[in-house]
Each structure stands twice: as structure tokens, then as C-alpha cells.
Enzyme design. Structure first.
Site, PDB file in Angstrom:
ATOM      1  N   PRO A  83      17.031-105.210  -5.801  1.00 13.32           N
ATOM      2  CA  PRO A  83      16.692-103.786  -5.708  1.00 13.32           C
ATOM      3  C   PRO A  83      17.156-102.978  -6.917  1.00 13.32           C
ATOM      4  CG  PRO A  83      17.457-104.575  -3.590  1.00 13.32           C
ATOM      5  CD  PRO A  83      17.672-105.700  -4.566  1.00 13.32           C
ATOM      6  N   CYS A  84      16.251-102.124  -7.401  1.00 11.19           N
ATOM      7  CA  CYS A  84      16.532-101.350  -8.616  1.00 11.19           C
ATOM      8  C   CYS A  84      16.901 -99.902  -8.313  1.00 11.19           C
ATOM      9  CB  CYS A  84      15.317-101.385  -9.545  1.00 11.19           C
ATOM     10  SG  CYS A  84      13.858-100.553  -8.870  1.00 11.19           S
ATOM     11  N   ASN A  85      16.946 -99.534  -7.012  1.00 12.11           N
ATOM     12  CA  ASN A  85      17.145 -98.132  -6.640  1.00 12.11           C
ATOM     13  C   ASN A  85      18.323 -97.479  -7.340  1.00 12.11           C
ATOM     14  OD1 ASN A  85      16.095 -99.920  -4.520  1.00 12.11           O
ATOM     15  ND2 ASN A  85      15.619 -98.030  -3.419  1.00 12.11           N
TER      16      ASN A  85
END
Length: 286
Positions: A83-85
Site C-alpha cells: 500500500p502506497c497511501n
């Protein structure tokens, strides 16, 4: 030969589709889906439809933090776009201080358990500057030392350099398992054993020898070999019998059969018994 692929944060299957179609002239290996996980139900449904409609149960839809990694099937290669959030320029860029940043480590857990031959990890370009660059250094360190160790190649790809009408930049991390390993050569011809040993030791592998299948099987029972290079026609116990009996020992050893008798029936039998590859004898030492 098929290499079994596992994935975390698989999304709708972009990495899997690329792996499925990856090829080059003369390549005899294919990458075949084994299992994948994502939290988004629509992504899982798309993945099932495009990648594995024949095996829908191999997609585990749910939170990775609740995934029983110990129950997953063994794999040869691994891919995950964690995840790049908390790393993205459009997010809060909390890095490891966010709820999503630390999720990369579930990929490290997978690598530690299955020790794949190689892995591919993907994230946004801002990953390199999160937490003043410390997060990126930590991630690379964990990936490099996972399993039995990996040689990493890290590159920032810019989509506009590849004919894609977007300014989408991604860091790709490729890990190749380090070559350190224990190899057993099983062949009744001393000159063949010596020639293969010389080449493998030059490449810094640790090598043992056995002159027949019975001796080789005894050595496998008492040690953890990564690879066995095994002749087929041998006295006392031939290579196929040895391969069959070795398969009952619960080892992760990969067998590569080496023989002048490369007829289709022999190759098929060796493959059915679990051989990873088959090369002609005498082997091409180049």
C-alpha cells in the site's frame, strides 16, 4: 517449467498479467499463478476473472493482517505492490507513522517463509523520501536480508519514458536469491561430476558428490541440499527411483535431471515425479 507465483496486495491483477505473458525467445520457463490476496472485493473478482477462473478459491479476499500466511502453498516467486497511501504525494505522507506504511512487512514475512527464487516489489516514487528517507532504507534492508538473502536491483521507472501517456512514476525493487547454496551432484561418471563441480565451485557454490542414487538419497536424508543435479541411468538406484524416494522426505530440494537418455517418456516421468528441470548429458558447461 512452471514457476509458482504468490502475491499480496494483488489488486485486479496487473502484475500477474505481466508475469503470465513474460517471455523471451528460447525461454522454457513460465510463471503460473498459485495464490493471491487483496482486501478489495471488486479487485479480487477482476483478478479471478482474468487470471485464474479455473481456481477461484486461490484468491483470498480480506485484510492481510488476518491472513494465515502459514497455510499458503509453497511458491517459487513473489510479487507485491504494498500500500502506497502513506507514501504517496496525494496522501498525508506519514510513512511508517501511518496505518498503511508498516504493511510492507507482510511481504517480508512471506519471503522469510517461502524463500522464493525472486520477488518484485512496487511502490510510488515518494517512498524514497518518506520519514526523511529512513523508511526506504529500512524496507530495503529488510528485503535484502529476508530469507537466505537477496541481491536487490532498485529503479525508478517513469511511464512517460515508455510511451505511456501518463506521468506515473514507480519504484520497482527486484530481489534475486543469493547464489550461496549447497548442491549435490549424483552421477556414476567421475569425469562428469568433476567437470560440474569445477564450474559450480567457480561460481561460489558449495558442492558435494555421490556416485549413485543410493548414496545420493542417504546424503539428502542427512543434509539440506538446495539443488540436486542427478543422472538417470546409474547402478544400484537410478535417478528416477531416487527422485521418487526423495520426494517423500519432506525436503525443499530442487532436482535437475541430467541424462543422455532425453526421450519424451523419460522427461515426462521425471516431471511427474517433481523434477524442476531436465538438461542433456553431457551438459553444456558454457
Amino acid at each position: 517449467m512452471k514457476l509458482k507465483l504468490g502475491e499480496l496486495y494483488c489488486g485486479p491483477g496487473g502484475l500477474a498479467l505481466g508475469a503470465k505473458h513474460a517471455s523471451f525467445p528460447g525461454c522454457k520457463y513460465v510463471i503460473d499463478h498459485c495464490w493471491a490476496n487483496d482486501i478489495d472485493s471488486d479487485s479480487c473478482a477482476t483478478y479471478r476473472h482474468n487470471i485464474c477462473p479455473h481456481d477461484p478459491e486461490s484468491i483470498i479476499c480480506g485484510d492481510v493482517r488476518e491472513l494465515d500466511i502459514s497455510s499458503l502453498k509453497s511458491i517459487d516467486c513473489f510479487a507485491y505492490g504494498f500500500p502506497c497511501n502513506d507514501f504517496s504525494v496525494v496522501g498525508d505522507r506519514k510513512g511508517f507513522n501511518g496505518s498503511y506504511g508498516p504493511l510492507y512487512y507482510y511481504g517480508v514475512i512471506v519471503i522469510n517463509k517461502f524463500k522464493p527464487l525472486f520477488f518484485v516489489a512496487e511502490n510510488v516514487s515518494w517512498l524514497s523520501s518518506a520519514n526523511s528517507g529512513d523508511a526506504f532504507k529500512t524496507i530495503l534492508s529488510h528485503l535484502e536480508t529476508a530469507g537466505d538473502g537477496y541481491n536487490l536491483t532498485v529503479h525508478l521507472y517513469k511511464s512517460e519514458h515508455y510511451g505511456v501517456p501518463q506521468t506515473r512514476h514507480r519504484i520497482i525493487i527486484v530481489g534475486i536469491a543469493k547464489k550461496e547454496g549447497l548442491i549435490l551432484i549424483v552421477d556414476d561418471e567421475k569425469n562428469i561430476r568433476s567437470a560440474m563441480r569445477d564450474i559450480l565451485e567457480f561460481e561460489e557454490y558449495e558442492v558435494d558428490e555421490a556416485q549413485n542414487g543410493a548414496q545420493g538419497l542417504s546424503m539428502i536424508e542427512n543434509d539440506n541440499y538446495d539443488v540436486v543435479l542427478c543422472d538417470i541411468k546409474m547402478p544400484q538406484m537410478d535417478g528416477l527411483e531416487m527422485l521418487s524416494k526423495a520426494g517423500n522426505l519432506g525436503k525443499k530440494t530442487q532436482f535437475i535431471m541430467v541424462s543422455a537418455f532425453n526421450d519424451p517418456d523419460t522427461i515426462n516421468k521425471a516431471t511427474e515425479l517433481g523434477a524442476f528441470d531436465f538438461i542433456p548429458k553431457p551438459p553444456d558447461l558454457n
